[in-house]
Design an enzyme around this catalytic site. Structure first.
Site, PDB file in Angstrom:
ATOM      1  N   GLY A  25     -29.134 -13.822 -11.708  1.00 51.79           N
ATOM      2  CA  GLY A  25     -28.126 -13.218 -10.900  1.00 51.79           C
ATOM      3  C   GLY A  25     -27.145 -14.099 -11.477  1.00 51.79           C
ATOM      4  N   ALA A  26     -25.732 -13.465 -12.031  1.00 56.51           N
ATOM      5  CA  ALA A  26     -24.809 -13.817 -12.963  1.00 56.51           C
ATOM      6  C   ALA A  26     -24.383 -15.283 -12.643  1.00 56.51           C
ATOM      7  CB  ALA A  26     -23.730 -12.606 -13.032  1.00 56.51           C
ATOM      8  N   ARG A  79     -29.508 -15.559 -22.165  1.00 56.04           N
ATOM      9  CA  ARG A  79     -29.661 -14.246 -21.572  1.00 56.04           C
ATOM     10  C   ARG A  79     -28.044 -13.673 -21.850  1.00 56.04           C
ATOM     11  NH1 ARG A  79     -31.517 -12.734 -15.907  1.00 56.04           N
ATOM     12  NH2 ARG A  79     -31.812 -10.575 -16.835  1.00 56.04           N
ATOM     13  N   ASP A  87     -22.890  -7.975 -13.394  1.00 60.79           N
ATOM     14  CA  ASP A  87     -23.256  -9.213 -14.285  1.00 60.79           C
ATOM     15  C   ASP A  87     -21.935  -9.168 -15.584  1.00 60.79           C
ATOM     16  OD1 ASP A  87     -26.110  -7.961 -13.503  1.00 60.79           O
ATOM     17  OD2 ASP A  87     -26.331  -9.985 -14.243  1.00 60.79           O
ATOM     18  N   LYS A  99     -27.409  -4.209 -12.796  1.00 61.15           N
ATOM     19  CA  LYS A  99     -29.030  -4.402 -12.896  1.00 61.15           C
ATOM     20  C   LYS A  99     -29.471  -2.857 -13.086  1.00 61.15           C
ATOM     21  CE  LYS A  99     -31.558  -6.623 -12.860  1.00 61.15           C
ATOM     22  NZ  LYS A  99     -32.051  -6.860 -14.536  1.00 61.15           N
TER      23      LYS A  99
HETATM   24  O1  MRU Z   1     -32.153  -9.758 -14.216  1.00 61.93           O
HETATM   25  P1  MRU Z   1     -31.122 -10.491 -13.008  1.00 61.93           P
HETATM   26  O2  MRU Z   1     -31.901 -10.575 -11.877  1.00 61.93           O
HETATM   27  O3  MRU Z   1     -30.479 -11.507 -13.524  1.00 61.93           O
HETATM   28  O4  MRU Z   1     -29.839  -9.375 -12.693  1.00 61.93           O
HETATM   29  C1  MRU Z   1     -29.097  -9.621 -11.584  1.00 61.93           C
HETATM   30  C2  MRU Z   1     -28.393  -8.707 -11.141  1.00 61.93           C
HETATM   31  O5  MRU Z   1     -28.256  -7.698 -12.033  1.00 61.93           O
HETATM   32  C3  MRU Z   1     -27.442  -9.004 -10.081  1.00 61.93           C
HETATM   33  O6  MRU Z   1     -26.929  -7.723  -9.407  1.00 61.93           O
HETATM   34  C4  MRU Z   1     -25.925  -9.545 -10.846  1.00 61.93           C
HETATM   35  O7  MRU Z   1     -26.316 -10.514 -11.570  1.00 61.93           O
HETATM   36  C5  MRU Z   1     -25.020  -9.864  -9.633  1.00 61.93           C
HETATM   37  S1  MRU Z   1     -25.659 -11.205  -8.840  1.00 61.93           S
HETATM   38  C6  MRU Z   1     -24.494 -11.746  -7.666  1.00 61.93           C
END
Ligand code: MRU
Length: 351
Positions: free
Chosen positions: A49-50, A91, A242, A253
Site C-alpha cells: 500500500g503506497a 517497488r 499508488d 491496483k
Molecule cells: O500491491 P499493493 O498491495 O501495494 O497495492 C496497493 C494498492 O494498489 C492500493 O490501492 C494503493 O496503494 C493505495 S493504498 C492507500
C-alpha cells in the site's frame, strides 16, 4: 469502530511490521533489525500500500543510519545514499516510496549544512521518519473527513484492493478512510469489496480490517461488479492510488480501470482518495507512470496451490492507469479536487 490498526511501528530495536502476507488467518508481528530487512519487507509485501510503503522506507533509512558505525558525516552521507538506492529498488509504482526517500535525503542535507554531528543526525532522521508517520495518519484523518462528506447516508460503496489502515500509516486509510469518515459522521454504509486477484488484497485485507471495525462488508469476485452495478447495488466507488499524474490520471491496483469504466457506464461516482504524497507532478500523464510486473506464480498459484498448467504464458501487471475523465473527484488532505486536475491538484500543493 476501533480505529486502531497501525501496520508499521518504530521500536528502539528496529522496525516492527504486521506481516500482511499472513492475514487474515494469522496476526504476526516481525521485528526488522536492518535496512536490508526493511527493503525486503517492502519487496516481499510484508507491508504494502503506497503510504505504508513510504512510511516504511523512511523508517528503513532511519534504521540504516542508526546502525551506521563511524564518526565522519561524509561517510554517513555515502551510507545513506547507498541505503536509499537499495530501498528505491524495491517497488517502482508507488511514488510515496520515492517521496519519502527524497524527504529523508533533504532532512540529512539540512542537518549536515547546520554542522550537526553523526549522532545528532541519526536522531534527527529517526525524528523525521516518525514525523512522516504522524503526518500520514493526520492526512488520512482529513481525507476521511472530506471524503466522508461526499458519501450519502445508506450508501453501498464498492472498493478495490486494500486502501485501508493496513495500506497507510494506519488508523483511517484512504479509500477505507472515506468509508470510515462517513460512518464517523453517523451514516449507515455497506461496503462491497472486490477480492482483487491475483494477490487478493480485497479478500484477505479489506474484508478483515472492515470486520475489525464492525463495518458491514460483502466480498465479491472481481467479475461480479458489473452485474451488481447494473442492478443498482452500488452508489459510489472509492479507491486509493499508488501514483497520480499531474493531469489526474490514476495508477492503482490492477483491475481499477475496469471498475472505473463500469462505474461510468452506470452513472456511479468514481472517487480516488490519496494523500498529496501520492501525487507526482513530475509525471505529466499516466503514460509516464512505471507499472510493476510481478512473479508469474501469483497468477498460476494461490499460495502453494497450483491452478494453471505448468509452463502456461502469464502476464502479471500489478497496477493499471485510470484516465482522468473517468475520475469524479480526487480527495486529498487538502480537500476535494475536481477536473481539470492539472489546475486543481497544483493548487492543492500551493495551498
Ligand atoms: O500491491 P499493493 O498491495 O501495494 O497495492 C496497493 C494498492 O494498489 C492500493 O490501492 C494503493 O496503494 C493505495 S493504498 C492507500
Amino acid at each position: 469502530m476501533k480505529l486502531n490498526i497501525i501496520p508499521v511501528k518504530w521500536a528502539d530495536e528496529g522496525v516492527q511490521m504486521l506481516d500482511q502476507r499472513l492475514l487474515p488467518t494469522e496476526e504476526k508481528w516481525l521485528l526488522l533489525k536492518t535496512y536490508n530487512d526493511v527493503a525486503k519487507g517492502i519487496k516481499d509485501m510484508v507491508v504494502r500500500g503506497a503510504p505504508a510503503i513510504g512510511v516504511s522506507a523512511a523508517y528503513g533509512i532511519a534504521l540504516g543510519a542508526k546502525n551506521f558505525v563511524g564518526t565522519a558525516v561524509a561517510d554517513l552521507e555515502d551510507e545513506i545514499d547507498y541505503i536509499c538506492d537499495v530501498i528505491a529498488a524495491t517497488r517502482p509504482t508507488a511514488v510515496n516510496l520515492f517521496w519519502a526517500i527524497d524527504r529523508m535525503k533533504r532532512t540529512f542535507q539540512k542537518a549536515k549544512a547546520e554542522g550537526k554531528s553523526v549522532s545528532e543526525i541519526k536522531q534527527i532522521l529517526v525524528d523525521d521518519a516518525k514525523a512522516i508517520h504522524d503526518e500520514d495518519i493526520e492526512s488520512q484523518r482529513l481525507i476521511a473527513k472530506f471524503g466522508g462528506e461526499l458519501i450519502d447516508d445508506n450508501s453501498t460503496v464498492l472498493t478495490h484492493c486494500n486502501a485501508g489502515a493496513l495500506a497507510t500509516g494506519g488508523v483511517w486509510g484512504t479509500a477505507l478512510g472515506v468509508i470510515r469518515g462517513a460512518v464517523d459522521q453517523g451514516k449507515h454504509i455497506t461496503v462491497i469489496a472486490d477480492e482483487t486477484r491475483p494477490y487478493l488484497q480485497g479478500a484477505r485485507l479489506t474484508a478483515w480490517e472492515l470486520m475489525e471495525d464492525d463495518i458491514p462488508v460483502t466480498l465479491i469476485t472481481d467479475n461480479m461488479s458489473g452485474h451488481i452495478m447494473k442492478k443498482g447495488g452500488v452508489h459510489a466507488v472509492v479507491v486509493g492510488s499508488d501514483r497520480i499524474a499531474a493531469n489526474g490520471d490514476v495508477a492503482n491496483k490492477i483491475g481499477t480501470y475496469m471498475v472505473a469504466v463500469l462505474a461510468k457506464r452506470h452513472g456511479i461516482p468514481f472517487y480516488v482518495a490519496a494523500p498529496l504524497s501520492t501525487v507526482d507532478l513530475n509525471c505529466p500523464t499516466g503514460d509516464d507512470i512505471p507499472i510493476e510486473e510481478r512473479d508469474r506464480a501469483e497468477v498460476t498459484h494461490v499460495k502453494d496451490n497450483q491452478l494453471a498448467p505448468e509452463g502456461v504464458g502469464v502476464s502479471n501487471y500489478a497496477f493499471d492507469v485510470t484516465p482522468n475523465d473517468l475520475v469524479t473527484a480526487i480527495i486529498t488532505e487538502k480537500g476535494v479536487a475536481r477536473a481539470p486536475y492539472l489546475e486543481s491538484l497544483k493548487a492543492q500543493f500551493e495551498d
